[in-house]
Design an enzyme around this catalytic site. Structure first.
Site, PDB file in Angstrom:
ATOM      1  N   GLY A  29       5.891  81.183 142.410  1.00 47.36           N
ATOM      2  CA  GLY A  29       7.037  81.722 143.136  1.00 47.36           C
ATOM      3  C   GLY A  29       7.163  81.235 144.564  1.00 47.36           C
ATOM      4  O   GLY A  29       6.218  80.674 145.141  1.00 47.36           O
ATOM      5  N   ASN A  30       8.338  81.417 145.101  1.00 47.32           N
ATOM      6  CA  ASN A  30       8.567  81.102 146.507  1.00 47.32           C
ATOM      7  C   ASN A  30       9.767  81.881 147.027  1.00 47.32           C
ATOM      8  O   ASN A  30      10.659  82.252 146.255  1.00 47.32           O
ATOM      9  CB  ASN A  30       8.716  79.588 146.743  1.00 47.32           C
ATOM     10  N   GLY A  45       0.902  76.619 147.114  1.00 41.46           N
ATOM     11  CA  GLY A  45      -0.513  76.684 146.758  1.00 41.46           C
ATOM     12  C   GLY A  45      -1.263  77.931 147.189  1.00 41.46           C
ATOM     13  O   GLY A  45      -2.489  77.962 147.101  1.00 41.46           O
ATOM     14  N   GLU A  75       9.322  73.388 145.229  1.00 39.53           N
ATOM     15  CA  GLU A  75      10.531  74.018 144.684  1.00 39.53           C
ATOM     16  C   GLU A  75      11.507  74.445 145.778  1.00 39.53           C
ATOM     17  O   GLU A  75      12.544  75.037 145.491  1.00 39.53           O
ATOM     18  CB  GLU A  75      10.149  75.195 143.784  1.00 39.53           C
ATOM     19  N   HIS A  94      12.491  83.065 144.211  1.00 34.90           N
ATOM     20  CA  HIS A  94      12.185  82.425 142.932  1.00 34.90           C
ATOM     21  C   HIS A  94      10.905  83.044 142.381  1.00 34.90           C
ATOM     22  O   HIS A  94       9.879  83.071 143.070  1.00 34.90           O
ATOM     23  CB  HIS A  94      12.009  80.916 143.109  1.00 34.90           C
ATOM     24  N   HIS A  96       8.677  84.312 138.390  1.00 35.62           N
ATOM     25  CA  HIS A  96       8.472  84.005 136.978  1.00 35.62           C
ATOM     26  C   HIS A  96       8.413  85.335 136.212  1.00 35.62           C
ATOM     27  O   HIS A  96       7.355  85.692 135.681  1.00 35.62           O
ATOM     28  CB  HIS A  96       7.170  83.216 136.774  1.00 35.62           C
ATOM     29  N   HIS A 157      11.125  78.514 132.598  1.00 34.19           N
ATOM     30  CA  HIS A 157      10.438  78.406 133.878  1.00 34.19           C
ATOM     31  C   HIS A 157      10.417  79.740 134.635  1.00 34.19           C
ATOM     32  O   HIS A 157       9.356  80.311 134.827  1.00 34.19           O
ATOM     33  CB  HIS A 157      11.118  77.282 134.693  1.00 34.19           C
TER      34      HIS A 157
HETATM   35 ZN    ZN Z   1       8.478  78.155 139.611  1.00 28.73          ZN
END
Ligand code: ZN
Length: 263
Positions: A29-30, A45, A75, A94, A96, A157
């Site tokens: 995620g971000n 990371g 991303e 973002h 998952h 994704h």
């Molecule tokens: Zn992703």
């Protein structure tokens, strides 16, 4: 207007929530917030459940780093594409989310007209075409769907949700995952009842009038997203009111009763 210090605090807070709620795992995620022509984002990371305000990275609108210790996520391009195509948004999340993702992997739609609250608040959830994560193609894949909807799934994704602040982008994600959970239970129970077009019409009027909600939503019965690849009604695995296994039970019961009557 939001200042940088406050924006950093908000990203750290939402990162924790995403991790605690299982909407991301490990270093997935971000998140980002747009402040003028700069974007504050999470480093790659590291787990977003354990980041500190000083870990965040600041980039310009093209993704070039201005300050920060870490590297921005690969991303991040997806976030930049979202900001370019939606001048009205200020934050991107973002994640998952596992239940939403399970629907997409199973080829099932998340866009059925089922829960009124979801129809009104986030609408149908379109799925962007599959693209290899961390590539330019991934960023390109969201261009069309993000213009139409604040919530999108990335095929096999994860999710991308946007808003005029990071809380609104996060709540949309929470809501779509909750809706997927409800749908999953309903399917396990063997029946998914949908609302009629006239009921959906009334909800859309409410959205624009009484609730005055901002952002972009797609109608749950929008033609664009009723394609075969992700429509429950067209899926061979779907369980509907005319459940074939229930019919089979009826036939078997009938046969057993007939046999008993002959004895
Ligand atoms: Zn992703």
């Amino acid at each position: 207007m939001l200042n940088e210090r406050e924006a950093r605090k908000q990203i750290v807070e939402i990162g924790k929530r995403l991790y605690d709620k299982g909407l991301i795992s490990a270093t997935d995620g971000n998140l980002s917030i747009k402040l003028g022509n700069r974007i504050i984002t999470t480093p790659s990371g590291v787990s977003k459940g354990f980041i500190d305000e000083s870990d965040l990275v600041i980039v310009d609108e093209n993704g070039s780093k201005i300050t920060g210790r870490g590297k921005p996520s690969t991303e991040l391009q997806m976030h930049l594409t979202a900001y370019r195509n939606r001048p009205d948004i200020k934050a991107v999340v973002h994640a998952h989310p596992p239940k939403c993702l399970a629907f997409i992997i199973a080829g099932e739609s998340l866009s059925q007209c089922v829960i009124p609250e979801v129809i009104v608040s986030i609408g149908a959830i379109p799925t962007a075409n599959y693209a290899t994560p961390s590539t330019e193609d991934l960023a390109k894949s969201i261009i069309e769907p993000i213009k139409k909807s604040d919530v999108i799934m990335l095929d096999r994704h994860g999710s991308l949700t946007v808003g005029d602040d990071i809380f609104s982008a996060y709540y949309k994600l929470e809501k779509m995952e909750h809706a997927a959970e409800v749908m999953l239970y309903a399917k396990l129970l063997g029946n998914v009842r949908t609302l009629s077009k006239s009921e959906v019409d009334k909800l859309m009027v409410l959205r624009e009038g009484t609730y005055g909600l901002k952002g972009n939503v797609l109608r749950c019965d929008d033609e664009i997203f009723s394609d075969k690849s992700c429509s429950i009604s067209n899926s061979p695995n779907s369980v509907t009111v005319n459940n074939p296994s229930i019919d089979l039970v009826k036939v078997i019961t009938q046969k057993v009763l007939e046999r008993l009557n002959q004895v």
